[in-house]
Design an enzyme around this catalytic site. Structure first.
Site, PDB file in Angstrom:
ATOM      1  CB  CYS A 103      -0.921  -0.022   1.216  1.00  0.00           C
ATOM      2  SG  CYS A 103      -1.853   1.509   1.456  1.00  0.00           S
ATOM      3  CB  CYS A 148       0.644   1.536   4.265  1.00  0.00           C
ATOM      4  SG  CYS A 148      -1.066   0.946   4.238  1.00  0.00           S
TER       5      CYS A 148
END
Length: 428
Positions: free
Chosen positions: A48, A51
């Site tokens: 991600c 993230c």
């Protein structure tokens, strides 16, 4: 210092420091001790991009909270799926404050300051008592906006105030103090009363002086609405994270649209435009505060998704969230003056300004198409290889299927033609 029990828990969880930071790497065993103390946890996936962008901020949060009783950790949801399922994680990153058996999902801006403010609010009771006079000065320096109840903690107004604090604890600070302490910092005329400290000034709940004459249900509705409106600054930065909170005020949302670069810098002429709007807002706060919520946007894409058009910057955009209609001034934004803005806002209030958008079927179809097109473009700019894979492979398979169907029809037709020729030859 950690107690022996906490050390055993740490060993049991097999926690390790992530990249030499204070962030604890958690596993499925976190479910066994989640009720032990308070935790601030980021649920992430290694692939991600959001993230990865949050990781350095999360490390700073962990460093700031290291000497507190709040442990900061993270969970790789691709490895420890049981934890992800338990906390119903369906998007990355998801940030949750765990306090005993209760979970509180964070939905604000992912900055160090806002994350720490959220933890400080959620780690304590909904209403924190202030028992020292100098504590108010500390609160003013640390918290740009907070609510305070003045008087004895009993009665109808106190009950409604506490209920509002429980509902909005994730979004604001709530305190209660005595009359003696409050009088050293605020102009107190009515007891009990509720006030909000905001931008170096304070404002009382309008019905503090006659709340006993109001029906309890109406008082509850009015105070909740007042808290929901006053918890925002007069001219905040509007992002995708907080815009859905701002529209809950049920006011017109007036946005000064500029463009920030990667260093959060704004071009000089756009900065001048934003400053002009901000000065206008503060000078006319009492006139427009009840009907309009002002703010500024540093990412034009957010404003363009509202207007469903490519707005140049700087610009001024007004959103009516209840109808999904928006208004744009007819004047060139760089030529706007405070007087022109006043005329523009008054025409919106009087419902004489041109409206765009709405909820009609053609507009909804166009909005869905515009959002899909914009999302696809953003995906391509962010990761063209992944976008090609995601959309290229399905299109490739679809092409193969269509080709096989068409070729099968052609082959069948050729076989039928050959059979007909053979039958014709036999007859001859």
């Amino acid at each position: 210092m950690y107690t022996l029990g906490k050390l055993l828990i740490a060993l049991f969880l097999c926690m390790t420091l992530v990249n030499s930071s204070r962030v604890l790497e958690l596993s499925d065993r976190f479910l066994d001790v989640r009720n032990e103390g308070q935790w601030f946890v980021m649920f992430y996936a290694p692939w991600c991009a959001h993230c990865k962008k949050l990781e350095p901020v999360w490390a700073l949060v962990a460093q700031a909270l290291y000497n507190t009783n709040i442990r900061v950790g993270r969970v790789d949801c691709t490895r420890f799926t049981a934890v992800a399922q338990h906390f119903k994680v369906n998007a990355y990153p998801t940030i949750i404050f765990v306090k005993g058996p209760y979970d509180y999902v964070y939905n604000g801006d992912r900055s160090k300051e806002e994350l720490i403010h959220f933890v400080n609010r959620m780690s304590g009771p909904p209403v924190q008592l202030v028992t020292r006079a100098d504590s108010i000065d500390i609160l003013k320096s640390n918290n740009p906006i907070f609510f305070t109840y003045v008087g004895k903690q009993s009665g109808l107004l106190w009950d409604v105030f506490y209920s509002a604090a429980e509902s909005y604890q994730a979004h604001g600070y709530f305190y209660a103090t005595s009359v003696e302490i409050a009088k050293r910092h605020f102009d107190v005329d009515t007891i009990p009363s509720a006030l909000v400290y905001k931008e170096r000034s304070h404002y009382y709940f309008p019905y503090s002086d006659n709340f006993e004459r109001i029906e309890p249900a109406h008082l509850n509705e009015t105070l909740f609405r007042w808290v929901n409106e006053e918890r925002f600054a007069t001219f905040p930065k509007v992002t995708r994270s907080n815009i859905h909170h701002l529209v809950q005020t049920q006011k017109y949302l007036v946005l000064a649209v500029v463009e920030e670069n990667k260093l959060s810098e704004i071009a000089a002429h756009e900065q001048e435009f934003r400053d002009m709007v901000e000065i206008f807002v503060h000078k006319n706060k009492h006139k427009y505060h009840g009907r309009f919520q002002f703010g500024w946007v540093g990412t034009p894409e957010l404003a363009r998704s509202i207007a469903m058009d490519s707005l140049p910057t700087p610009h001024l955009l007004v959103l009516n969230a209840s109808t999904n209609e928006h208004h744009i001034p007819e004047d060139d934004p760089l030529q706007l003056t405070p007087e022109a803005i006043e005329v523009f806002l008054d025409s919106i209030h009087n419902q004489t300004a041109p409206t765009f958008g709405g909820n009609s079927l053609p507009v909804r179809i166009y909005r869905a198409w515009f959002e899909a097109k914009t999302s696809l473009y953003e995906m391509w700019v962010g990761n063209p290889v992944l976008t090609t894979v995601l959309f290229g492979l399905p299109l490739g398979f679809l092409s193969l299927i269509m080709y096989s169907i068409c070729c099968a029809d052609i082959l069948d037709a050729e076989e039928e033609d050959e059979g007909a020729e053979q039958r014709h030859e036999k007859k001859e």
